[in-house]
Design an enzyme around this catalytic site. Structure first.
Site, PDB file in Angstrom:
ATOM      1  N   SER A  30      -6.863  -4.473   2.562  1.00  0.00           N
ATOM      2  CA  SER A  30      -6.526  -5.341   3.604  1.00  0.00           C
ATOM      3  C   SER A  30      -7.876  -6.153   3.710  1.00  0.00           C
ATOM      4  CB  SER A  30      -6.554  -4.750   5.064  1.00  0.00           C
ATOM      5  OG  SER A  30      -6.436  -5.880   5.788  1.00  0.00           O
ATOM      6  N   LYS A  70      -1.397   1.301   5.059  1.00  0.00           N
ATOM      7  CA  LYS A  70      -1.741  -0.148   4.913  1.00  0.00           C
ATOM      8  C   LYS A  70      -0.474  -0.663   5.749  1.00  0.00           C
ATOM      9  CE  LYS A  70      -2.981  -4.141   3.812  1.00  0.00           C
ATOM     10  NZ  LYS A  70      -2.347  -4.877   3.282  1.00  0.00           N
ATOM     11  N   HIS A 128      -0.759  -0.536   9.421  1.00  0.00           N
ATOM     12  CA  HIS A 128      -1.977  -1.589   9.451  1.00  0.00           C
ATOM     13  C   HIS A 128      -1.204  -2.968   9.774  1.00  0.00           C
ATOM     14  CE1 HIS A 128      -4.526  -4.911   8.144  1.00  0.00           C
ATOM     15  NE2 HIS A 128      -5.460  -4.027   8.497  1.00  0.00           N
ATOM     16  N   ASN A 129      -0.287  -3.194   8.821  1.00  0.00           N
ATOM     17  CA  ASN A 129       0.094  -4.728   9.001  1.00  0.00           C
ATOM     18  C   ASN A 129       1.171  -4.924  10.197  1.00  0.00           C
ATOM     19  OD1 ASN A 129      -1.160  -4.880   6.455  1.00  0.00           O
ATOM     20  ND2 ASN A 129       0.491  -6.145   5.452  1.00  0.00           N
ATOM     21  N   GLU A 162      -0.867  -5.244  13.003  1.00  0.00           N
ATOM     22  CA  GLU A 162      -1.474  -6.700  12.962  1.00  0.00           C
ATOM     23  C   GLU A 162      -0.223  -7.706  13.481  1.00  0.00           C
ATOM     24  OE1 GLU A 162      -3.019  -7.970   8.979  1.00  0.00           O
ATOM     25  OE2 GLU A 162      -1.909  -9.735   8.817  1.00  0.00           O
TER      26      GLU A 162
HETATM   27  P1  NBP Z   1       0.295 -12.464  -6.760  1.00  0.00           P
HETATM   28  O1  NBP Z   1       0.840 -11.391  -5.741  1.00  0.00           O
HETATM   29  O2  NBP Z   1       0.458 -14.019  -6.452  1.00  0.00           O
HETATM   30  O3  NBP Z   1       0.475 -12.246  -8.129  1.00  0.00           O
HETATM   31  C1  NBP Z   1       0.115 -12.834  -9.213  1.00  0.00           C
HETATM   32  C2  NBP Z   1      -0.566 -11.956 -10.333  1.00  0.00           C
HETATM   33  O4  NBP Z   1       0.392 -11.078 -10.636  1.00  0.00           O
HETATM   34  C3  NBP Z   1      -0.791 -12.697 -11.471  1.00  0.00           C
HETATM   35  O5  NBP Z   1      -2.090 -11.963 -12.050  1.00  0.00           O
HETATM   36  C4  NBP Z   1       0.295 -12.597 -12.478  1.00  0.00           C
HETATM   37  O6  NBP Z   1      -0.068 -12.757 -13.719  1.00  0.00           O
HETATM   38  C5  NBP Z   1       0.801 -11.116 -12.045  1.00  0.00           C
HETATM   39  N1  NBP Z   1       1.936 -10.944 -12.729  1.00  0.00           N
HETATM   40  C6  NBP Z   1       3.232 -11.260 -12.151  1.00  0.00           C
HETATM   41 BR1  NBP Z   1       3.571 -12.498 -10.932  1.00  0.00          BR
HETATM   42  N2  NBP Z   1       4.241 -10.608 -12.852  1.00  0.00           N
HETATM   43  C7  NBP Z   1       3.599 -10.114 -13.881  1.00  0.00           C
HETATM   44  C8  NBP Z   1       4.140  -9.085 -14.932  1.00  0.00           C
HETATM   45  N3  NBP Z   1       5.290  -8.876 -15.040  1.00  0.00           N
HETATM   46  N4  NBP Z   1       3.233  -8.401 -15.681  1.00  0.00           N
HETATM   47  C9  NBP Z   1       1.874  -8.907 -15.529  1.00  0.00           C
HETATM   48  N5  NBP Z   1       1.460  -9.423 -14.612  1.00  0.00           N
HETATM   49  C10 NBP Z   1       2.179 -10.153 -13.740  1.00  0.00           C
HETATM   50  O7  NBP Z   1      -1.534 -12.336  -6.567  1.00  0.00           O
HETATM   51  P2  NBP Z   1      -2.388 -12.178  -5.154  1.00  0.00           P
HETATM   52  O8  NBP Z   1      -2.011 -12.874  -4.015  1.00  0.00           O
HETATM   53  O9  NBP Z   1      -3.822 -12.026  -5.709  1.00  0.00           O
HETATM   54  O10 NBP Z   1      -2.071 -10.584  -4.704  1.00  0.00           O
HETATM   55  C11 NBP Z   1      -2.258  -9.803  -5.505  1.00  0.00           C
HETATM   56  C12 NBP Z   1      -1.429  -8.282  -4.791  1.00  0.00           C
HETATM   57  O11 NBP Z   1      -2.327  -8.000  -3.811  1.00  0.00           O
HETATM   58  C13 NBP Z   1      -0.366  -8.418  -4.096  1.00  0.00           C
HETATM   59  O12 NBP Z   1       0.469  -7.169  -4.475  1.00  0.00           O
HETATM   60  C14 NBP Z   1      -0.369  -8.797  -2.807  1.00  0.00           C
HETATM   61  O13 NBP Z   1       0.839  -8.273  -2.115  1.00  0.00           O
HETATM   62  C15 NBP Z   1      -1.565  -7.884  -2.621  1.00  0.00           C
HETATM   63  N6  NBP Z   1      -2.309  -8.378  -1.444  1.00  0.00           N
HETATM   64  C16 NBP Z   1      -2.605  -9.540  -0.995  1.00  0.00           C
HETATM   65  C17 NBP Z   1      -3.466 -10.149  -0.006  1.00  0.00           C
HETATM   66  C18 NBP Z   1      -3.584 -11.500   0.003  1.00  0.00           C
HETATM   67  O14 NBP Z   1      -4.493 -11.883   1.050  1.00  0.00           O
HETATM   68  N7  NBP Z   1      -3.415 -12.534  -0.629  1.00  0.00           N
HETATM   69  C19 NBP Z   1      -4.024  -8.972   0.947  1.00  0.00           C
HETATM   70  C20 NBP Z   1      -3.749  -7.700   0.513  1.00  0.00           C
HETATM   71  C21 NBP Z   1      -2.897  -7.388  -0.763  1.00  0.00           C
HETATM   72  P3  NBP Z   1       0.041 -14.471 -14.372  1.00  0.00           P
HETATM   73  O15 NBP Z   1      -1.216 -14.867 -13.934  1.00  0.00           O
HETATM   74  O16 NBP Z   1       0.036 -14.112 -15.817  1.00  0.00           O
HETATM   75  O17 NBP Z   1       1.370 -14.924 -13.740  1.00  0.00           O
END
Ligand code: NBP
Length: 474
Positions: free
Chosen positions: A128, A182, A185-186, A189
């Site tokens: 988080s 987690k 936690h959400n 939130e």
């Molecule tokens: P995203 O959730 O937008 O995911 C994008 C990533 O997933 C890219 O690296 C993409 O690769 C990869 N991907 C996908 Br889509 N399909 C794929 C597949 N079939 N094989 C391999 N790679 C694949 O990214 P994010 O916002 O950085 O979040 C990542 C994780 O962290 C999520 O689970 C999210 O829920 C969690 N999270 C996010 C936050 C936040 O504040 N954003 C906070 C806490 C947790 P590509 O570049 O090749 O398309």
């Protein structure tokens, strides 16, 4: 092969986590499905530490020292399964796959079992703090086997946020425990944000004050017991002026709250576990309601939208502050009840006080009063409810008159306060000696012969309602 840890999935969260690891001196293998993201990371931030980039998954796996530890940071759901399926044939016994995405804990349980059969560790790890947290120190909630944490612990605690030199990372428990915590936690939130939003709405209506003035109120609140990240950024958002129109920013934002689903998961799980998390549920439903634009328009047409302002009496601001505090304690009490119930259901043996420690820094719900929660569980590990811990019981009791005045005033003046009102009702229900549940039992027995228990005798009973109303023991 000598990288200590790998990160695959280099969108915003993954690349920031990889940079955080590298900045802490770890040699980090990095990979992304589309190689351009890997190239960009190295081009933009390669100088920040020791990165080992790979453009194929096999090369990436090959660059890691064994047992390998691989963080998967991809879109939760099907993408995570796709990455796991591709990774597993490349791994060796005792390797560790760490899913840091926002997975549902039941998916994590399923994945953990599937990998355990192959001699691999699967760690569902809640992270988080958004992108900033991932880069500068998130709150980390790792599940999985104790053996996997022996390798991961020193790495994760090094990159986690710290408060008073204590890292915001603790091994939560086996399999899905980390993702479960987690999720809750959400959920908390959601409740926290809804309560803040209701406070703002009440103050704006009651005082007839504008957002900029209220930003000041939240800034002041942030100096007391309510001190927290969410209160701090509430002041920021309320104080912001829209660049295009010169209006308060909050007045130009469409009033329909979105959600990615973790609030819904929390409520669904609470229903299954039988834990009344009313504050989180109301917060989740309030977001849904805000999105029902057609119904809202129809209701405005049918009933009018008479919205009086400036009705608040003296002391209202402090009443709202106290109502917010008490309702917030309810939301946390309910969230901790859910963690306790999940822990019992799945044999996770979660240390509740330690969860408060993890959330003190790095995450969105970080708040001063988490120290008090930690202390409450340290004093009494089997606390029946956070509400009755001496510190909180005393504080909440003091808030009760304000809490009632606020809910009554909201009701009188037509300001919706679902989270305030349901939290107060929850509190009242808990402390009521006799609940009308007795009548419900009577009704159930009357129409369905569902039986009831008595206050003065053991066993189940049924009254012959359609006959002579004599009582049978069942
Ligand atoms: P995203 O959730 O937008 O995911 C994008 C990533 O997933 C890219 O690296 C993409 O690769 C990869 N991907 C996908 Br889509 N399909 C794929 C597949 N079939 N094989 C391999 N790679 C694949 O990214 P994010 O916002 O950085 O979040 C990542 C994780 O962290 C999520 O689970 C999210 O829920 C969690 N999270 C996010 C936050 C936040 O504040 N954003 C906070 C806490 C947790 P590509 O570049 O090749 O398309």
């Amino acid at each position: 092969p000598d990288a200590t840890i790998g990160v695959t999935g280099l969108a915003v969260m993954g690349s920031n986590l990889a940079r955080n690891l590298a900045r802490h001196g770890f040699r980090v293998a990095v990979h992304n499905r589309s190689p351009q993201k890997t190239r960009d990371l190295i081009a933009d931030h390669g100088g920040e530490g020791d990165f080992v980039p790979s453009e194929s998954l096999a090369e990436f796996v090959g660059s890691l020292s064994r047992p390998r530890a691989i963080i998967v940071m991809v879109k939760a759901g099907a993408a995570t399964d796709a990455v796991i399926d591709e990774l597993v044939p490349l791994l060796d016994r005792d390797d560790i796959v760490v899913d840091c995405g926002n997975a549902h804990y039941m998916d994590t349980r399923r994945r953990e079992q599937a990998l355990a059969v192959r001699g691999l560790h699967f760690v569902g790890c809640g992270v988080s703090g958004g992108e900033e947290g991932a880069l500068h120190g998130p709150s980390i909630m790792p599940g999985g086997s104790a053996a996997s944490y022996q390798k991961l612990g020193p790495i994760l605690t090094a990159i986690a946020a710290t408060v008073d030199d204590v890292p915001c990372c603790v091994h939560v428990g086996p399999d899905g425990a980390g993702h479960f915590v987690k999720m809750v936690h959400n959920g908390i939130e959601y409740a926290d944000m809804q309560l803040i939003a209701e406070s703002y709405d009440l103050l704006r209506s009651g005082l007839g004050a504008g957002p900029a003035e209220l930003a000041q109120t939240f800034t002041e609140w942030n100096e007391g017991d309510l001190e927290s990240f969410l209160i701090e950024i509430t002041a920021q958002v309320l104080g912001h002026t829209d660049g295009r129109t010169g209006s308060p920013f909050v007045d130009v934002v469409l009033d329909q709250a979105e959600q990615k689903g973790t609030g819904r998961w929390t409520v669904q799980s609470a229903l299954d576990l039988g834990v009344p998390i009313t504050g989180i549920a109301e917060a989740t439903f309030a977001r849904s309601l805000s999105g029902h634009a057609e119904q809202r328009d129809a209701a405005v047409s049918a009933f009018g939208a008479d919205e009086p302002t400036g009705w608040a009496s003296d002391g209202f601001v402090d009443d709202v502050r106290q109502a917010l505090y008490a309702s917030k304690v309810v939301a946390y009490a309910q969230g901790f009840d859910q963690i306790a119930a999940g822990s019992a259901e799945y044999d996770w043996d979660i240390d509740l006080g330690a969860m408060a420690t993890i959330w003190r820094g790095g995450c969105i719900i970080r708040a001063k009063f988490l120290d008090r929660i930690k202390e409450a569980y340290a004093d009494q590990p089997a606390l029946p409810s956070l509400l009755v811990a001496p510190y909180f019981a005393d504080l909440v009791a003091k808030c009760v008159p304000s809490w009632r005045r606020v809910v009554a005033a909201a009701s009188t003046h037509g300001v919706p306060v679902p989270a305030f009102a349901s939290s107060l009702s929850y509190f009242d229900a808990l402390r009521r000696r006799r609940l009308p549940a007795a009548l419900i039992q009577g009704l159930r027995d009357n129409f369905g012969a569902h039986t009831y228990r008595r206050v003065d005798a053991e066993g189940a009973f049924h009254t012959l309602w359609a006959r002579d109303r004599s009582e049978q023991s069942r």
